[in-house]
Design an enzyme around this catalytic site. Sequence first.
Site, PDB file in Angstrom:
ATOM      1  N   ASP A  70     -17.540   2.578  -3.232  1.00  0.00           N
ATOM      2  CA  ASP A  70     -16.601   2.538  -4.834  1.00  0.00           C
ATOM      3  C   ASP A  70     -17.624   2.800  -5.497  1.00  0.00           C
ATOM      4  O   ASP A  70     -16.988   1.958  -6.570  1.00  0.00           O
ATOM      5  CB  ASP A  70     -15.644   2.236  -4.754  1.00  0.00           C
ATOM      6  N   ASN A 132      -5.770   0.451  -3.657  1.00  0.00           N
ATOM      7  CA  ASN A 132      -4.735   0.224  -4.543  1.00  0.00           C
ATOM      8  C   ASN A 132      -5.551   1.195  -6.032  1.00  0.00           C
ATOM      9  O   ASN A 132      -4.929   0.763  -7.187  1.00  0.00           O
ATOM     10  CB  ASN A 132      -5.708  -1.394  -5.291  1.00  0.00           C
ATOM     11  N   PHE A 134      -4.032   4.100  -7.895  1.00  0.00           N
ATOM     12  CA  PHE A 134      -2.842   4.330  -8.640  1.00  0.00           C
ATOM     13  C   PHE A 134      -3.316   5.171 -10.348  1.00  0.00           C
ATOM     14  O   PHE A 134      -4.316   5.778 -10.575  1.00  0.00           O
ATOM     15  CB  PHE A 134      -2.361   3.457  -8.682  1.00  0.00           C
ATOM     16  N   ALA A 135      -2.110   6.442 -10.320  1.00  0.00           N
ATOM     17  CA  ALA A 135      -1.658   6.978 -11.587  1.00  0.00           C
ATOM     18  C   ALA A 135      -0.375   6.018 -11.777  1.00  0.00           C
ATOM     19  O   ALA A 135       0.206   6.257 -11.414  1.00  0.00           O
ATOM     20  CB  ALA A 135      -2.038   8.117 -12.044  1.00  0.00           C
ATOM     21  N   HIS A 164      -6.492   4.541 -12.016  1.00  0.00           N
ATOM     22  CA  HIS A 164      -7.317   3.540 -11.422  1.00  0.00           C
ATOM     23  C   HIS A 164      -7.530   4.495 -10.492  1.00  0.00           C
ATOM     24  O   HIS A 164      -7.233   4.533  -9.411  1.00  0.00           O
ATOM     25  CB  HIS A 164      -7.066   2.416 -11.390  1.00  0.00           C
ATOM     26  N   SER A 273       0.700  -4.078 -18.030  1.00  0.00           N
ATOM     27  CA  SER A 273      -0.607  -4.548 -18.295  1.00  0.00           C
ATOM     28  C   SER A 273      -0.857  -4.818 -19.517  1.00  0.00           C
ATOM     29  O   SER A 273      -0.108  -4.605 -20.662  1.00  0.00           O
ATOM     30  CB  SER A 273      -1.581  -3.222 -17.618  1.00  0.00           C
ATOM     31  N   HIS A 291     -10.853  -8.202 -13.559  1.00  0.00           N
ATOM     32  CA  HIS A 291     -10.375  -6.300 -14.077  1.00  0.00           C
ATOM     33  C   HIS A 291      -8.798  -5.852 -13.458  1.00  0.00           C
ATOM     34  O   HIS A 291      -8.186  -4.326 -12.992  1.00  0.00           O
ATOM     35  CB  HIS A 291     -11.353  -5.334 -12.713  1.00  0.00           C
ATOM     36  N   GLY A 292      -8.637  -6.915 -13.332  1.00  0.00           N
ATOM     37  CA  GLY A 292      -6.572  -6.577 -12.948  1.00  0.00           C
ATOM     38  C   GLY A 292      -6.212  -8.446 -12.847  1.00  0.00           C
ATOM     39  O   GLY A 292      -6.638  -9.319 -12.710  1.00  0.00           O
ATOM     40  N   LYS A 369       0.834   7.153  -5.854  1.00  0.00           N
ATOM     41  CA  LYS A 369       0.131   6.677  -5.172  1.00  0.00           C
ATOM     42  C   LYS A 369      -0.306   7.798  -4.246  1.00  0.00           C
ATOM     43  O   LYS A 369      -1.623   8.004  -3.951  1.00  0.00           O
ATOM     44  CB  LYS A 369       0.140   4.718  -4.127  1.00  0.00           C
TER      45      LYS A 369
END
Length: 374
Positions: A70, A132, A134-135, A164, A273, A291-292, A369
């Site tokens: 990715d 994983n 998402f918006a 993401h 977040s 990153h998370g 998702k």
Amino acid sequence: MNSEKPNIRLIASGKDWIEGAAVDQLKRTAELPGMRLAVGFPDLHPGKGHPVGAAFVSSGTIYPYLIGNDIGCGMGFWQTDLLRRKAKLDRWAGRLSDLENPWEGDVGEWLQRAELPTTHSDHSLGTIGGGNHFAELQAVEKVEDETEFAKLNLSKEKLMLLVHSGSRGLGESILRAYVDQHRDAGVAVESTDAKDYLQKHDEAVRWAKANRSLIAHRFASVLNAACENVVDGSHNSITRHELAGETVWLHRKGAAPAETGPMIIPGSRGTVSYLVLPTGDLPAAAWSLAHGAGRKWTRSESKSRIRDRYRPDELSQTELGSRVICENRDLLYEEAPDAYKKIEVVIKTLVDEGLIRVIASLRPLITYKTRSSR
């Protein structure tokens, strides 16, 4: 090629959940030829041969397999013109759909605007993808640094949008072509194969950014809103840097960029977040950040553990009151908040290490998702 023993750094406290297998992968990856620096962050967890939540600096050799398929996957953050006081979460959640399916607009025009060539993957431009990704529509929870918040022209009254996603099938095809020829081995940066890969890699990174932008546009349009990009950064990439007068190559696998200014570090869809400002000795941290939250359990573990604790409808609304749109039941369990580490611990570790200053926290309102059951 530099023969020095690589520097290995694990940025974690005693409260961070770091699996021994992930640390072992970090150490083994640091032993690859040409490696100068390996940094694991508080979200470190095991990956397919190499850890996620890490950054690696090499000299003379690049390792495409390290960053995976990715290419360009990352986080984009937008401010919308939707006002928090007028939020209608159930109505909006009911209207949001189809973001996993091809966009019906003019993809060619979108690519042209991003100065990108056409590819075989363009039908998926503007789609979130699985896993994983998402918006998420968000509200400002708390502003910690009013000055930096104001510099970004942000408003506490307006809703934000975090996306993401990555390069979809384009990155997959680029890695597959490389692996067919080199498997998981690296290649010399001056070689034709390296130059060919990096050219395709850079296009995939730009494609992924355009993808996030189109997803944001699609999401906002459904709600009759406009949105303006604030920050965007890739956490799966290979980039060129200078270190002590030497050209080196930074491989990020689940590591947010720290050298480009403010960045978003997302929670677990059921937690806040964080918008943060990178600080401190960036080269020592491989110009990167967590990153998370990072996975605590594998996907199969998550399904087996969480199915016994929650019904699907209990995961469709979080403890914070946010709505989660995910009609794929397996994915709903795999991506449940309990499957992730505590984002608050990750952030505190980065703050204590002097690597970030928190600008603001952001509360999830609607996480999209998929509407697909498969």
